[in-house]
Design a protein around this motif. Sequence first.
Motif, short mmCIF file in Angstrom:
data_model
loop_
_atom_site.label_atom_id
_atom_site.label_comp_id
_atom_site.label_asym_id
_atom_site.label_seq_id
_atom_site.Cartn_x
_atom_site.Cartn_y
_atom_site.Cartn_z
N ARG A 30 1.85 0.08 13.16
CA ARG A 30 0.90 -0.21 12.09
C ARG A 30 0.86 -1.71 11.82
NH1 ARG A 30 2.53 1.10 7.45
NH2 ARG A 30 4.71 1.27 8.06
N ALA A 31 -0.26 -2.19 11.30
CA ALA A 31 -0.39 -3.58 10.89
C ALA A 31 0.02 -3.68 9.42
CB ALA A 31 -1.81 -4.07 11.08
N LEU A 32 0.75 -4.73 9.07
CA LEU A 32 1.21 -4.95 7.70
C LEU A 32 0.84 -6.35 7.24
CD1 LEU A 32 4.80 -3.40 7.98
CD2 LEU A 32 2.78 -2.33 6.98
N THR A 33 0.70 -6.51 5.94
CA THR A 33 0.39 -7.83 5.39
C THR A 33 1.66 -8.66 5.28
OG1 THR A 33 0.75 -7.17 3.10
CG2 THR A 33 -1.46 -6.82 4.01
N ALA A 34 1.47 -9.96 5.06
CA ALA A 34 2.61 -10.85 4.89
C ALA A 34 3.44 -10.44 3.67
CB ALA A 34 2.13 -12.29 4.75
N THR A 35 2.77 -10.01 2.61
CA THR A 35 3.48 -9.59 1.40
C THR A 35 4.34 -8.36 1.68
OG1 THR A 35 1.71 -10.44 -0.01
CG2 THR A 35 3.20 -8.81 -0.98
N GLU A 36 3.80 -7.39 2.40
CA GLU A 36 4.57 -6.20 2.74
C GLU A 36 5.77 -6.54 3.60
OE1 GLU A 36 1.16 -2.70 2.85
OE2 GLU A 36 1.25 -4.15 4.51
N LEU A 37 5.58 -7.44 4.56
CA LEU A 37 6.67 -7.82 5.44
C LEU A 37 7.71 -8.65 4.69
CD1 LEU A 37 4.56 -8.59 8.61
CD2 LEU A 37 6.27 -6.79 8.38
N ALA A 38 7.27 -9.48 3.75
CA ALA A 38 8.21 -10.26 2.95
C ALA A 38 9.10 -9.34 2.13
CB ALA A 38 7.45 -11.22 2.03
N THR A 39 8.51 -8.30 1.55
CA THR A 39 9.27 -7.35 0.75
C THR A 39 10.31 -6.63 1.60
OG1 THR A 39 7.41 -7.00 -0.76
CG2 THR A 39 9.10 -5.29 -0.70
N ARG A 40 9.91 -6.21 2.79
CA ARG A 40 10.82 -5.46 3.65
C ARG A 40 11.93 -6.34 4.21
NH1 ARG A 40 7.36 -0.70 6.55
NH2 ARG A 40 5.91 -0.33 4.84
N ALA A 41 11.64 -7.63 4.39
CA ALA A 41 12.66 -8.56 4.87
C ALA A 41 13.46 -9.19 3.74
CB ALA A 41 12.01 -9.66 5.71
#
Length: 235
Positions: A30-41
């Motif tokens: 799936r494609a994710l936004t920078a905000t979503e990836l920042a939260t997960r990282a």
Amino acid sequence: MATHSRLAQLGALFAEPARAVMLAELMGGRALTATELATRADIAPSTASAHLARLVDGGLLAVEVQGRHRYYRLAGPEVARVIETLGAFPQPCEDRKASEFEEVEGLRFARTCYDHLAGRLAVAIRSAMIERGLLLEHGAEHQVTPAGEAWFADFGVDLVAARRARRSFARRCLDWTERRPHLAGALGSALLARLIERGWIVPVPGERLVELTPAGRAGLARDLGLRFPLAGDQL
């Protein structure tokens, strides 16, 4: 770019923990936004943006702009293959925390690996197909036998379309939890899509995990002779 320079560049991209987390989060296809990836990282959005820019420049990620949002995804199945292969390298048990074992165990039975199925379930399906003469190993690839042609057609997988895809047809992909191969390539992708369409597996929203349904257990037992426990049980 010389081979050794490219290897050094890729090594540097994978070596940063936050970037490694973001790459792993995108393994579900799936494609994710920078905000979503920042939260997960667990990093600041500005830090995530800088890491994502490096991953895009390095050819590991692709970005799509839709309105005000930028969506990031793996640049292709070859990137997923590299990540899965790196994950298969053994790690000393003493260096792993209990939480890491729990995370791996949650992904071990069934998950997506970019656009194909991975985990114990995928390894078992591939093994059963080889044992029943539906697939033949051919180096890093597989060949579909006449019996396999009939099986896939009956299952609803379009082999002609899979063979026409501009990618590997039926590649062996080393499973990072099982250390045994599962089926990847265009055929692996088509098989995963059909398993979902038939309701044999159900993706867990927002996760790489997939669940094997009662219909899937019954169908795999009937078609491939595979027996799986109920959800939550161990194999």
